[in-house]
Scaffold this motif. Structure first.
Motif, PDB file in Angstrom:
ATOM      1  N   LEU A 147     -20.707  68.839 -54.311  1.00 42.93           N
ATOM      2  CA  LEU A 147     -20.896  67.616 -54.177  1.00 42.93           C
ATOM      3  C   LEU A 147     -19.523  67.088 -53.944  1.00 42.93           C
ATOM      4  O   LEU A 147     -19.167  65.863 -53.251  1.00 42.93           O
ATOM      5  N   ASP A 148     -18.593  68.282 -52.652  1.00 48.29           N
ATOM      6  CA  ASP A 148     -17.811  67.414 -51.613  1.00 48.29           C
ATOM      7  C   ASP A 148     -17.948  66.544 -50.752  1.00 48.29           C
ATOM      8  O   ASP A 148     -16.875  65.753 -50.413  1.00 48.29           O
ATOM      9  N   GLU A 149     -18.976  66.275 -50.157  1.00 44.39           N
ATOM     10  CA  GLU A 149     -19.459  65.004 -49.578  1.00 44.39           C
ATOM     11  C   GLU A 149     -19.072  63.839 -49.581  1.00 44.39           C
ATOM     12  O   GLU A 149     -18.404  63.511 -48.772  1.00 44.39           O
ATOM     13  N   VAL A 150     -19.729  63.993 -50.791  1.00 41.73           N
ATOM     14  CA  VAL A 150     -19.520  62.837 -51.649  1.00 41.73           C
ATOM     15  C   VAL A 150     -17.943  61.729 -52.061  1.00 41.73           C
ATOM     16  O   VAL A 150     -17.800  61.046 -51.856  1.00 41.73           O
ATOM     17  N   LEU A 151     -17.720  63.038 -52.297  1.00 44.75           N
ATOM     18  CA  LEU A 151     -16.149  63.542 -53.316  1.00 44.75           C
ATOM     19  C   LEU A 151     -14.881  62.838 -52.335  1.00 44.75           C
ATOM     20  O   LEU A 151     -14.380  62.514 -52.332  1.00 44.75           O
ATOM     21  N   ASP A 152     -15.130  63.894 -50.897  1.00 45.11           N
ATOM     22  CA  ASP A 152     -14.665  63.605 -49.400  1.00 45.11           C
ATOM     23  C   ASP A 152     -13.902  62.130 -49.253  1.00 45.11           C
ATOM     24  O   ASP A 152     -13.786  61.625 -48.369  1.00 45.11           O
ATOM     25  N   ALA A 153     -16.062  61.652 -49.357  1.00 41.12           N
ATOM     26  CA  ALA A 153     -16.186  60.303 -48.634  1.00 41.12           C
ATOM     27  C   ALA A 153     -14.943  59.002 -49.793  1.00 41.12           C
ATOM     28  O   ALA A 153     -14.657  58.105 -48.917  1.00 41.12           O
ATOM     29  N   LEU A 154     -15.168  59.450 -51.015  1.00 45.34           N
ATOM     30  CA  LEU A 154     -14.627  58.490 -52.613  1.00 45.34           C
ATOM     31  C   LEU A 154     -13.144  58.795 -51.750  1.00 45.34           C
ATOM     32  O   LEU A 154     -11.985  57.184 -52.160  1.00 45.34           O
ATOM     33  N   GLN A 155     -12.745  59.967 -51.693  1.00 42.13           N
ATOM     34  CA  GLN A 155     -11.181  60.030 -51.403  1.00 42.13           C
ATOM     35  C   GLN A 155     -10.847  59.432 -50.053  1.00 42.13           C
ATOM     36  O   GLN A 155      -9.876  59.076 -50.388  1.00 42.13           O
ATOM     37  N   ILE A 211     -19.396  52.652 -51.278  1.00 38.93           N
ATOM     38  CA  ILE A 211     -18.379  52.513 -49.821  1.00 38.93           C
ATOM     39  C   ILE A 211     -19.878  52.733 -49.024  1.00 38.93           C
ATOM     40  O   ILE A 211     -19.153  53.013 -47.670  1.00 38.93           O
ATOM     41  N   SER A 212     -21.132  52.293 -49.433  1.00 43.43           N
ATOM     42  CA  SER A 212     -22.168  51.977 -48.101  1.00 43.43           C
ATOM     43  C   SER A 212     -22.229  53.414 -48.331  1.00 43.43           C
ATOM     44  O   SER A 212     -22.810  53.990 -47.148  1.00 43.43           O
ATOM     45  N   PHE A 213     -22.482  55.043 -48.711  1.00 43.46           N
ATOM     46  CA  PHE A 213     -22.278  56.038 -48.180  1.00 43.46           C
ATOM     47  C   PHE A 213     -23.843  56.508 -48.273  1.00 43.46           C
ATOM     48  O   PHE A 213     -24.142  56.460 -50.038  1.00 43.46           O
ATOM     49  N   THR A 214     -24.538  57.605 -47.591  1.00 45.12           N
ATOM     50  CA  THR A 214     -25.682  58.241 -48.417  1.00 45.12           C
ATOM     51  C   THR A 214     -25.531  59.276 -47.940  1.00 45.12           C
ATOM     52  O   THR A 214     -25.372  58.920 -46.136  1.00 45.12           O
ATOM     53  N   ILE A 215     -26.639  60.795 -48.656  1.00 43.42           N
ATOM     54  CA  ILE A 215     -26.265  61.884 -47.556  1.00 43.42           C
ATOM     55  C   ILE A 215     -28.093  61.781 -48.530  1.00 43.42           C
ATOM     56  O   ILE A 215     -28.327  61.570 -48.756  1.00 43.42           O
ATOM     57  N   GLN A 216     -29.054  62.495 -46.903  1.00 44.34           N
ATOM     58  CA  GLN A 216     -30.381  63.100 -47.530  1.00 44.34           C
ATOM     59  C   GLN A 216     -30.119  64.464 -47.543  1.00 44.34           C
ATOM     60  O   GLN A 216     -30.895  65.339 -47.697  1.00 44.34           O
ATOM     61  N   LYS A 217     -28.816  64.857 -48.830  1.00 42.31           N
ATOM     62  CA  LYS A 217     -29.302  65.883 -49.984  1.00 42.31           C
ATOM     63  C   LYS A 217     -28.916  65.999 -51.360  1.00 42.31           C
ATOM     64  O   LYS A 217     -27.953  66.686 -51.626  1.00 42.31           O
ATOM     65  N   LEU A 218     -29.998  65.063 -51.868  1.00 39.00           N
ATOM     66  CA  LEU A 218     -29.598  65.212 -53.452  1.00 39.00           C
ATOM     67  C   LEU A 218     -29.914  66.688 -54.206  1.00 39.00           C
ATOM     68  O   LEU A 218     -30.103  66.936 -55.049  1.00 39.00           O
TER      69      LEU A 218
END
Length: 356
Positions: free
Chosen positions: A334-342, A319-326
């Motif tokens: 993980l919520d920010e990543v999982l929310d974007a996918l959902q 989904i071409s989603f990137t965050i600088q929070k590794l």
């Protein structure tokens, strides 16, 4: 949309009536399916009834706007604006609620993580992913049960299988299946060069006996000595169990418990989930559906997500989603990543509904 909502309301009444039927209560599968359907229908109907109340209140507010009293007119305008905004938001929520639902969304899951490309570093990364999902499960109040594990001498796991139990677990983690890539300097790298390694993740919904029937005549059962931790029991008794489902070639193994009986029970549970996943994959291919999230060979080129340590970056390539929070993601945030996918999945479903 209103027609579908009215149908849902009528269907909820029908389901409630069926659930009171003695014959239905004696049929465990039917009773379970109806109970699940009711749990899905109830929030939709409640939201629909709220929508009808708001629509009625909007008419009342419009009547206030046409009143002779300036104070009532002002109050009417204020109420009308608030209700229109509330109605618009509720309409968007209802559109999402009416989208086709995955029947497995509310199930527990079995997760299998394997170290793939990168040798020892791939196994170490598999261990890091296991820790990440464990931390996320703790944040959600879910429970983790390890089912099988092959520890790597350098750290991490060449394979670890575990169950996650809780509310709507599959709906949150079903998009995690695929090859995960890590870019970082391994502890064993003296020159400080960045290496790329991968681990594969497979997420499967837990299947009960009434969901997937397995004929034990089709299953080859082997026992062997455990290789992992287990004190005096290890390598002395054949407590580990491996099951092969001959028609599909699916294999499941368990050596986590000291008792062979317990390992057999867990192994059968894993086999059921893996057979279901295999059959589902074959069905998807027959109808021409491209499985968006699948486990490949674990090669570097087959990736769904990259974890770049030098840049503290996580990128989901689907989904071409990137965050600088590794750093936070690896601690289970993980919520920010999982929310974007959902949200992306919901958008795709909504587009599909519009095209019908």
């Amino acid at each position: 949309m209103l027609k579908r909502l009215e149908v849902s309301k009528v269907r909820l009444q029908e389901v409630d009536k069926e659930l009171c039927d003695e014959n239905v209560m004696k049929d465990m599968r039917r009773f379970r399916d109806l109970s699940k359907e009711r749990a899905n229908l109830e929030p939709v109907v409640e939201a629909y009834e709220k929508y009808l109340r708001i629509a009625s209140d909007i008419k009342d507010a419009e009547a206030m706007i046409n009143d002779q009293d300036p104070d009532i007119v002002e109050l009417g305008h204020s109420e009308h604006k608030r209700l229109i905004d509330e109605e618009a938001k509720l309409c968007e929520d209802l559109k999402i609620m009416l989208l086709p639902k995955d029947p497995n969304d509310d199930k527990n899951i079995i997760v299998e993580i394997r170290g793939a490309a990168g040798g020892d570093e791939g196994n170490i990364f598999a261990g890091d992913l296991f820790r990440m999902y464990t931390r996320y499960a703790e944040h959600q109040g879910w429970k983790i049960q390890i089912l099988d594990a092959n520890e790597s001498e350098a750290g991490g796991f060449s394979l670890i299988s575990f169950m996650v139990k809780g509310d709507n677990v599959y709906s949150r983690l079903k998009f995690e299946s695929g090859a995960h890539r890590v870019q970082r300097v391994p502890k064993t790298e003296a020159a400080g060069r960045i290496h790329t390694s991968t681990a594969t993740v497979l997420v499967m919904p837990e299947m009960e006996e009434i969901d997937v029937e397995i004929n034990m005549n089709d299953v080859q059962v082997d026992t062997y000595r455990s290789q992992g931790a287990g004190g005096q029991n290890v390598n002395k008794t054949e407590s580990a169990v491996r099951m092969t489902h001959i028609p599909t070639g699916v294999v499941a193994s368990c050596q986590i418990e000291k008792s062979q009986i317990q390992n057999r029970e867990i192994c059968l549970q894993m086999l059921r989930a893996k057979v279901f996943a295999k059959l589902q994959e074959e069905q998807d291919e027959k109808v021409g559906n491209e499985r968006k999230l699948k486990v490949g060979t674990g090669e570097r080129s087959e990736k769904i997500r990259t974890y770049n340590y030098p840049q503290n970056r996580v990128t989901d390539h689907r989904i071409s989603f990137t965050i600088q929070k590794l750093d936070r993601v690896m601690e289970g945030d993980l919520d920010e990543v999982l929310d974007a996918l959902q949200h992306y999945d919901q958008e795709m479903k909504m587009l599909g509904e519009q095209e019908k």
